[in-house]
Design a protein around this motif. Structure first.
Motif, PDB file in Angstrom:
ATOM      1  N   GLU A 161       6.116  11.857  10.309  1.00 24.50           N
ATOM      2  CA  GLU A 161       6.737  13.206   9.856  1.00 24.50           C
ATOM      3  C   GLU A 161       6.743  13.288   8.544  1.00 24.50           C
ATOM      4  OE1 GLU A 161       7.451  15.850  12.116  1.00 24.50           O
ATOM      5  OE2 GLU A 161       6.607  14.469  13.588  1.00 24.50           O
TER       6      GLU A 161
ATOM      7  N   GLY B 207       7.975  13.574   4.800  1.00 25.22           N
ATOM      8  CA  GLY B 207       9.421  12.978   4.203  1.00 25.22           C
ATOM      9  C   GLY B 207       9.750  11.417   4.741  1.00 25.22           C
ATOM     10  N   GLN B 208       8.993  11.002   5.902  1.00 28.42           N
ATOM     11  CA  GLN B 208       9.059   9.758   6.544  1.00 28.42           C
ATOM     12  C   GLN B 208       8.199   8.757   5.777  1.00 28.42           C
ATOM     13  OE1 GLN B 208       8.438  10.188  10.542  1.00 28.42           O
ATOM     14  NE2 GLN B 208      10.793  10.648  11.016  1.00 28.42           N
ATOM     15  N   SER B 209       8.915   7.507   5.382  1.00 24.74           N
ATOM     16  CA  SER B 209       8.200   6.555   4.506  1.00 24.74           C
ATOM     17  C   SER B 209       8.081   5.210   5.088  1.00 24.74           C
ATOM     18  CB  SER B 209       8.904   6.681   2.978  1.00 24.74           C
ATOM     19  OG  SER B 209       8.718   8.005   2.656  1.00 24.74           O
ATOM     20  N   ALA B 210       8.591   4.926   6.128  1.00 27.58           N
ATOM     21  CA  ALA B 210       8.858   3.500   6.692  1.00 27.58           C
ATOM     22  C   ALA B 210       9.245   3.742   8.154  1.00 27.58           C
ATOM     23  CB  ALA B 210       9.788   2.765   5.916  1.00 27.58           C
TER      24      ALA B 210
ATOM     25  N   TYR C  97      11.503   3.620  11.606  1.00 28.33           N
ATOM     26  CA  TYR C  97      12.830   4.029  11.588  1.00 28.33           C
ATOM     27  C   TYR C  97      13.433   3.496  13.117  1.00 28.33           C
ATOM     28  CZ  TYR C  97      11.118   8.264  13.394  1.00 28.33           C
ATOM     29  OH  TYR C  97      10.556   9.406  14.166  1.00 28.33           O
TER      30      TYR C  97
ATOM     31  N   GLN D  59       9.403   6.619  -9.806  1.00 25.70           N
ATOM     32  CA  GLN D  59       9.135   7.967  -9.093  1.00 25.70           C
ATOM     33  C   GLN D  59       9.363   9.072 -10.001  1.00 25.70           C
ATOM     34  OE1 GLN D  59       9.865   8.667  -5.291  1.00 25.70           O
ATOM     35  NE2 GLN D  59       9.610  10.944  -5.710  1.00 25.70           N
TER      36      GLN D  59
ATOM     37  N   LEU E 132       8.012  -0.097  -3.865  1.00 26.87           N
ATOM     38  CA  LEU E 132       7.577   1.014  -4.712  1.00 26.87           C
ATOM     39  C   LEU E 132       7.830   2.209  -3.885  1.00 26.87           C
ATOM     40  CD1 LEU E 132       5.500   0.842  -7.703  1.00 26.87           C
ATOM     41  CD2 LEU E 132       4.797   2.792  -6.055  1.00 26.87           C
ATOM     42  N   PRO E 133       8.393   3.128  -4.653  1.00 22.61           N
ATOM     43  CA  PRO E 133       8.570   4.635  -3.790  1.00 22.61           C
ATOM     44  C   PRO E 133       7.025   5.055  -3.542  1.00 22.61           C
ATOM     45  CG  PRO E 133       9.973   4.552  -5.763  1.00 22.61           C
ATOM     46  CD  PRO E 133       9.283   3.342  -5.893  1.00 22.61           C
ATOM     47  N   PRO E 134       6.887   5.549  -1.982  1.00 18.14           N
ATOM     48  CA  PRO E 134       5.612   6.015  -1.827  1.00 18.14           C
ATOM     49  C   PRO E 134       5.173   7.312  -2.737  1.00 18.14           C
ATOM     50  CG  PRO E 134       6.782   5.424  -0.001  1.00 18.14           C
ATOM     51  CD  PRO E 134       7.807   5.303  -1.053  1.00 18.14           C
ATOM     52  N   LEU E 135       6.163   7.969  -2.897  1.00 24.05           N
ATOM     53  CA  LEU E 135       5.436   9.267  -3.669  1.00 24.05           C
ATOM     54  C   LEU E 135       5.458   8.970  -5.203  1.00 24.05           C
ATOM     55  CD1 LEU E 135       7.483  12.016  -1.393  1.00 24.05           C
ATOM     56  CD2 LEU E 135       5.065  10.704  -1.125  1.00 24.05           C
TER      57      LEU E 135
END
Lengths: 213, 356
Positions: free
Chosen positions: B89, B91-94, B96, B300, B333-336
């Protein structure tokens, strides 16, 4: 007698002793102590000590969670006896952990401290979709929306949520907190406030709305 | 400035205590790789072939020295019979957790140590490991941390409360988790050979944002020592240890761990940005490699110039470690993060991280 009971409530919140806390709450009612006073001068004072100890590194999260259990148990006993004059219109805070993040301990501690300080908290839980924060803030006319994240991978949605809240509910203030956040990042995300931890959250919330919960 | 060594040569040099052409770079990239190759982040965790390819292409594009691996912070819930969601979805990055497999002390009693060949994400990790092996890269398997994994199994707040109210339940659960990690290590080392494997361990629940050092000593240290001792005993030479978040107060235990293991094996310490590099060098510099800990959120939201300055500072301090240094980020590292800020790592390593 009164002082002893209130101190008993405070001490049993700090030590996280659920049974004693319930016992002192019942004693308070039996002794004719006003339920609001018992909550504020007993339980909330206990949580305030817990908060200070956490800030000084004298208490950690496992102990705080036990204090929270004790406080909620006492509140269960005392809340039905609150007089109408004390049930005014408290300031509303919407809290939640952002999408993709299930780490809600910090958010739960903020909730606890805020409730102890007299805020009405609407807890959206964890892994909260962006639009839910915004919808609830609008529907409830929230004074503050607090966003929490533990992971660098999940905090990235915060600017979008904050932007949308500002657009649809301009009077609502926003604050952020959690492991990877910082004052600089909060500012860059457009948040009105940042709290390093639960103990700071109440102070920040009160300063944002002018000191009254 | 051109590199004179390949990533494999560079990493091998550092592991052998030699000086490579420049400091190696491991940017702790997972979800970011998916964004770079235009893949849904969910695929990075759910599809081993796509995940391997994305991580490989991202590393090639930037020229950093990390090889593909599989790990995620919510590890444990799925593997022990719960449920996780993959980050598909917006906004999801890992991954959950949807359902924790343990809700009560009775559940802990009933909990069975899963077969690593079938447990949760392990088959995906094994597929990626096979691709690494075929491409002559190190095989990385996840081997901890015990308390973070137990928290993912039982729900963090519940587990932390049990530490006070029912410590024996936590110990019971930790024993099962440790047994599982040892079984995972056996599975990977018997498949590829221990000399081809590297153990990765790390998690946030051990941090002093949550627990005190005494609790670390009681609920983490004995299990960590048990697992590491077994893993090194199997013949694995390298453990990549990521004490996530602020673990300054736990440092004496990590030093004790190394002493009690007789300083066997090579550790790569990847502490969070909260732990100064100088302190790490003082604790481990005589034997172990230190991985840099540039502040992850800075990637970021800070400018390229600011990130470059942070990387330069990290190199200048970390390169003093006598047993080797890798330029790295203090957590994933932040994905975005803007892609240019990852280039800052490479530019800094090439311009400020050259060995004479």
């Amino acid at each position: 007698m009164k002082d002893e009971i209130l101190r008993g409530l405070t001490d049993s919140v700090v030590s996280g002793d659920v049974e004693k806390c319930v016992e002192y709450a019942k004693k308070a009612l039996e002794a004719g102590i006003d339920a609001y006073e018992a909550i504020m001068e007993g339980c909330a004072r206990g949580m305030s000590i817990v908060s200070e100890k956490y800030e000084k590194g004298e208490m950690y999260v496992p102990e705080i969670l036990c204090s929270a259990e004790a406080m909620y148990a006492a509140m269960e006993v005392l809340r039905p006896h609150l007089k109408v004059e004390h049930v005014g219109t408290p300031r509303k805070v919407v809290l939640g952990v952002v999408r993709g993040d299930i780490h809600d301990i910090g958010k739960n501690l903020v909730k606890l401290m805020m409730e102890a300080a007299g805020f009405q908290v609407i807890d959206l839980g964890r892994d909260v979709p962006n639009e839910r924060f915004v919808d609830i803030a609008v529907r409830e006319g929230a004074d503050i929306v607090g966003l929490s994240a533990l992971m660098t991978t999940s905090m990235v949605v915060m600017p979008e949520v904050i932007k949308e809240i500002k657009k649809r509910s301009p009077k609502t203030l926003t604050m952020v907190g959690g492991g990877p956040l910082s004052p600089e990042l909060a500012k860059a995300y457009g948040a009105d406030g940042y709290a390093k931890d639960a103990s700071q959250a109440v102070r920040v919330a009160k300063s944002l709305i002018g000191g009254v919960a | 400035m051109q590199d004179r060594m390949t990533p494999a040569e560079r990493l091998a040099a550092v592991l052998m205590g030699q000086k490579p052409d420049r400091v190696p770079v491991n940017p702790f990239i997972l979800g970011f790789a998916a964004k770079i190759v235009n893949l849904p982040i969910g695929d990075l965790y759910a599809d081993p072939r796509k995940s391997f390819r994305a991580q490989l292409l991202c590393a090639e594009m930037y020229g950093y020295d990390a090889t593909p691996m599989y790990a995620y912070a919510s590890f444990g819930a799925w593997e022990f019979g719960g449920e996780v969601g993959m980050p598909y979805e917006p906004g999801q990055s890992a991954p959950y957790i949807i359902r924790h497999p343990v809700e009560s002390p009775e559940d802990v009693d009933k909990l069975e140590v899963p077969d690593p060949r079938k447990a949760g994400s392990i088959p995906i990790a094994m597929e990626i490991a096979k691709l690494c092996y075929e491409n002559k890269m190190p095989v990385v398997f996840q081997a901890g941390e015990v308390l973070t994994t137990a928290a993912n199994i039982a729900e963090p707040a519940r587990l932390l409360r049990w530490m006070i109210r029912a410590p024996d339940v936590v110990h019971k659960l930790n024993k099962k988790v440790a047994e599982f990690f040892i079984a995972v290590a056996e599975y990977f080392t018997s498949t590829f050979g221990a000399d081809k494997c590297m153990a990765f361990t790390g998690g946030p629940v051990e941090s002093n944002k949550l627990i005190n050092p005494r609790q670390f000593g009681e609920f983490v240290f004995p299990y960590m020592k048990q697992i590491h001792s077994k893993v090194l005993g199997m013949g694995v030479h390298v453990i990549l240890e990521h004490p996530c978040s602020d673990q300054n107060a736990n440092l004496p235990y990590y030093v004790q761990l190394r002493k009690e293991l007789g300083w066997n094996g090579k550790y790569i310490w990847a502490f969070g940005p909260e732990t100064p590099l100088e302190k790490q060098i003082e604790c481990f510099g005589e034997h172990d490699i230190i991985m840099g800990n540039v502040d992850p959120p800075s990637f970021q939201f800070k400018s390229f110039e600011d990130v470059l300055a942070l990387c330069k500072d990290n190199i200048e301090r970390g390169i003093k470690n006598p047993s080797g240094y890798i330029l790295g980020v203090g957590c994933e590292l932040p994905p975005l993060a803007p892609p240019i800020n990852v280039y800052a790592l490479m530019k800094a390593a090439r311009e400020y991280g050259r060995y004479q």
